[in-house]
Design a protein around this motif. Structure first.
Motif, short mmCIF file in Angstrom:
data_model
loop_
_atom_site.label_atom_id
_atom_site.label_comp_id
_atom_site.label_asym_id
_atom_site.label_seq_id
_atom_site.Cartn_x
_atom_site.Cartn_y
_atom_site.Cartn_z
N ASP A 216 0.82 -1.21 0.00
CA ASP A 216 0.00 0.00 0.00
C ASP A 216 0.86 1.26 0.00
O ASP A 216 0.41 2.31 -0.44
CB ASP A 216 -0.91 0.01 1.24
N ARG A 217 2.08 1.14 0.51
CA ARG A 217 2.92 2.34 0.61
C ARG A 217 3.46 2.79 -0.75
O ARG A 217 4.01 3.88 -0.86
CB ARG A 217 4.09 2.09 1.57
N TRP A 218 3.35 1.95 -1.77
CA TRP A 218 3.85 2.34 -3.08
C TRP A 218 3.03 3.51 -3.61
O TRP A 218 1.80 3.49 -3.59
CB TRP A 218 3.72 1.18 -4.06
N ASN A 219 3.72 4.50 -4.11
CA ASN A 219 3.06 5.61 -4.79
C ASN A 219 3.68 5.74 -6.18
O ASN A 219 4.88 5.94 -6.30
CB ASN A 219 3.25 6.93 -4.02
N ASP A 222 1.31 9.71 -9.78
CA ASP A 222 0.03 10.38 -9.55
C ASP A 222 -1.06 9.45 -9.03
O ASP A 222 -2.18 9.88 -8.80
CB ASP A 222 -0.44 11.04 -10.85
N LEU A 223 -0.75 8.16 -8.86
CA LEU A 223 -1.74 7.21 -8.36
C LEU A 223 -1.10 6.29 -7.32
O LEU A 223 0.08 6.01 -7.39
CB LEU A 223 -2.28 6.35 -9.52
N THR A 224 -1.89 5.84 -6.38
CA THR A 224 -1.40 4.88 -5.39
C THR A 224 -1.72 3.46 -5.85
O THR A 224 -2.53 3.26 -6.76
CB THR A 224 -2.05 5.11 -4.02
N THR A 225 -1.10 2.50 -5.21
CA THR A 225 -1.41 1.10 -5.52
C THR A 225 -2.89 0.82 -5.28
O THR A 225 -3.54 0.14 -6.07
CB THR A 225 -0.56 0.17 -4.63
N ASP A 226 -3.42 1.35 -4.18
CA ASP A 226 -4.85 1.13 -3.88
C ASP A 226 -5.76 1.69 -4.97
O ASP A 226 -6.81 1.12 -5.27
CB ASP A 226 -5.21 1.77 -2.53
N ASP A 227 -5.36 2.84 -5.56
CA ASP A 227 -6.15 3.41 -6.66
C ASP A 227 -6.25 2.41 -7.81
O ASP A 227 -7.33 2.15 -8.34
CB ASP A 227 -5.50 4.70 -7.18
N GLU A 345 9.86 3.47 -10.73
CA GLU A 345 9.38 3.18 -9.38
C GLU A 345 9.24 1.67 -9.15
O GLU A 345 9.55 1.16 -8.08
CB GLU A 345 8.01 3.85 -9.13
#
Length: 538
Positions: A216-219, A222-227, A345
């Protein structure tokens, strides 16, 4: 002979360029192609063969590979004019179905020529129009294992998710079915307005996340993993509900003809954003970004319709083939997307997957008869790789050193080459560890915290890879490679380390011809040319 075989390859390519579908503008050709793909999927399901959804899951992979090739040819060779097909013409649809069949055969030809060029298959010129490629029998066993593990994983994943969310799913199906209406033109309509998306989304998320969870900490810029997970989950649910509505219309409302116009989903970009925002809980801004990242683009290197399923057919309209979503390896798609669109990333953070393998192994081994040591450095030994995991059986005085590798599963033959490089690197590292361990038994015992040294003849060295079954070509019985899922199963059987090593070295985990599958000679016809390839069936 080789020159003639190469000439066949060139003329097979040329056949695609002369197909009638190439005369249509890109947008129109794509719509017909996607409808033909969906029609083939529905015809297969209602034919009674295959008998289960999971058999269908395995069989649909070839048409999807054919669709990928067909889309790539269309996007590079056709007029890129956009336009919505208002009325489906039987002739054009038949042409699209023919082109799709040709593309599936073309995939077999590409596989055969790629394998032959790499020295992994033989080629025989039967006559001026026929080439027979033969795949090594051991490599076929690996191909079968790859599909079996994929289907088994998906079955377990879907089964667990459905069991946990049965009530919400049944309620959603009832809501959809109650709104389905048909008309005399063989089209249907339905609404998702009554769906409890908040109740359904956890089901979709479990299907997408699978066994490997991007942290979840991955960003990713402009979007997060959860997105991204929520977006894929919502997309999967939307595609499934379209299937539910079609199935209800055919089986319950006595619709005598498949509503072709409804087999693919065409909406404006704004309406897609509204629907997916409502179903995912994401803002419209985030959904717009996700849609754009997942829209097919011919300018990308090796564009993939499975990873980018939205196809722009007008300035504002996007088309989607639901089967591409409902029969896909969703966790793999998510990771492939991250690796492709956020490479920097992803590369920087991908070691987390190897760490997860270690953590999973620790949880499993700590409940059994072995001691486990992980992520260990050998002091003062520069150039020696770290020990990823070492299993120790002090009672039987045995030790198993595991070199752990994680990789995305290959999507086509060309990607197997990259995975083989990972195999070779792992083999080099395990050989270095083997040389040190067997020459320094006392030092190893000290590093591992053992009261007595393990004799070198009781030390075993293996390579464990997640999401790649390996190849027969690179298999080394002294340092055998095994898929993590197989290794997990062997550990759960309560075997000794020597017995585990023996089973891996003998490759008892590979499917057996005549029992698990049978080899067949596939014949693929492309115009006047015949391409033969070693295939298999259940």
């Amino acid at each position: 002979m080789e020159e003639t075989i190469r000439q066949v390859e060139k003329e097979v390519d040329d056949l695609f360029l002369s197909h009638d579908l190439m005369c249509l503008p890109f947008a129109a050709a794509c719509q017909y192609l996607l409808i033909a793909f969906e029609y083939q999927n529905w015809a297969s399901m209602f034919s009674g063969q295959p008998e289960t959804f999971f058999e269908h899951l395995a069989l649909i992979q070839k048409p999807k590979q054919g669709l990928t090739h067909a889309m790539n040819w269309l996007s590079t060779k056709t007029d890129m004019r956009q336009g919505l097909v208002e009325k489906i013409h039987d002739g054009a649809l038949k042409g699209a179905a023919d082109f799709l069949d040709m593309a599936e055969s073309y995939h077999a030809a590409v596989t055969g020529y790629t394998m032959w060029s790499r020295g992994w298959a033989t080629a025989e010129l039967l006559d001026e129009f026929s080439v027979k490629f033969r795949h090594d029998a051991e490599e076929v066993r690996y191909d079968v294992l790859d599909v079996m593990l994929y289907v088994d994983n998906t079955k377990n994943q879907l089964g667990k998710a459905f069991k946990k969310h049965t009530d919400a799913f049944k309620k959603a199906i009832g809501t959809i079915n109650s709104t389905v209406t048909t008309d005399t033109k063989y089209t249907i309509s339905y609404t998702t307005n009554g769906i409890d998306w908040a109740g359904m989304l956890p089901y979709g998320i479990e299907m997408v996340r699978g066994q490997l969870l991007p942290p979840d900490r991955w960003n990713f810029s402009d979007l997060t993993t959860d997105d991204l997970v929520s977006f894929w989950a919502a997309l999967c649910l939307v595609a499934m509900f379209n299937f539910v509505a079609l199935h209800h219309a055919i089986t319950e409302l006595s619709l005598k003809k498949l509503p072709l116009a409804n087999t693919i989903m065409v909406r404006t970009r704004n309406n897609w954003a509204k629907l997916l925002s409502r179903s995912s809980g994401l803002s419209k801004e985030a959904v717009f970004k996700c849609i754009d990242y997942h829209t097919y683009c011919s300018h990308h290197r090796k564009p993939d319709i499975v990873l980018t399923p939205f196809v722009r057919i007008t300035e504002n309209n996007l088309a989607l083939a639901p089967t591409l979503i409902t029969t896909s390896n969703l966790p793999r798609n998510l990771l492939k997307h991250l690796a492709k669109n956020y490479k920097e990333e992803f590369d920087k953070n991908s070691e987390v997957f190897a760490d997860e393998m270690v953590e999973d192994l620790e949880k499993l081994v700590n409940t059994g008869q072995f001691k486990i040591v992980t992520k260990k450095k050998i002091p003062d030994q520069h150039g020696l790789p770290d020990i990823d995991a070492c299993l120790i059986d002090e009672i039987n005085c045995e030790m198993m050193v595991c070199e752990l590798k994680w990789t995305l599963p290959p999507a086509d033959p060309s990607e197997i080459v990259d995975k083989m490089e990972i195999e070779k690197n792992a083999l080099r590292q395990i050989k270095l560890l083997h040389a040190y361990f067997t020459e320094n038994e006392q030092a190893v015992a000290s590093v591992m915290g053992l009261t007595q040294a393990i004799p070198k003849e009781r030390m075993f060295f293996i390579i464990v890879v997640r999401d790649f079954v390996g190849t027969a070509r690179n298999f080394n019985s002294a340092y055998p490679q095994v898929h993590y899922q197989i290794f997990d199963q062997l550990l759960r059987e309560g075997l000794t380390l020597s017995k585990i090593k023996e089973r891996i070295s003998k490759r008892v985990f590979l499917p057996k011809e005549g029992i698990d599958y049978k080899t067949i000679e596939e014949k693929h016809v492309i115009g006047k040319y015949n391409i033969y390839w070693t295939g298999w069936t259940k």
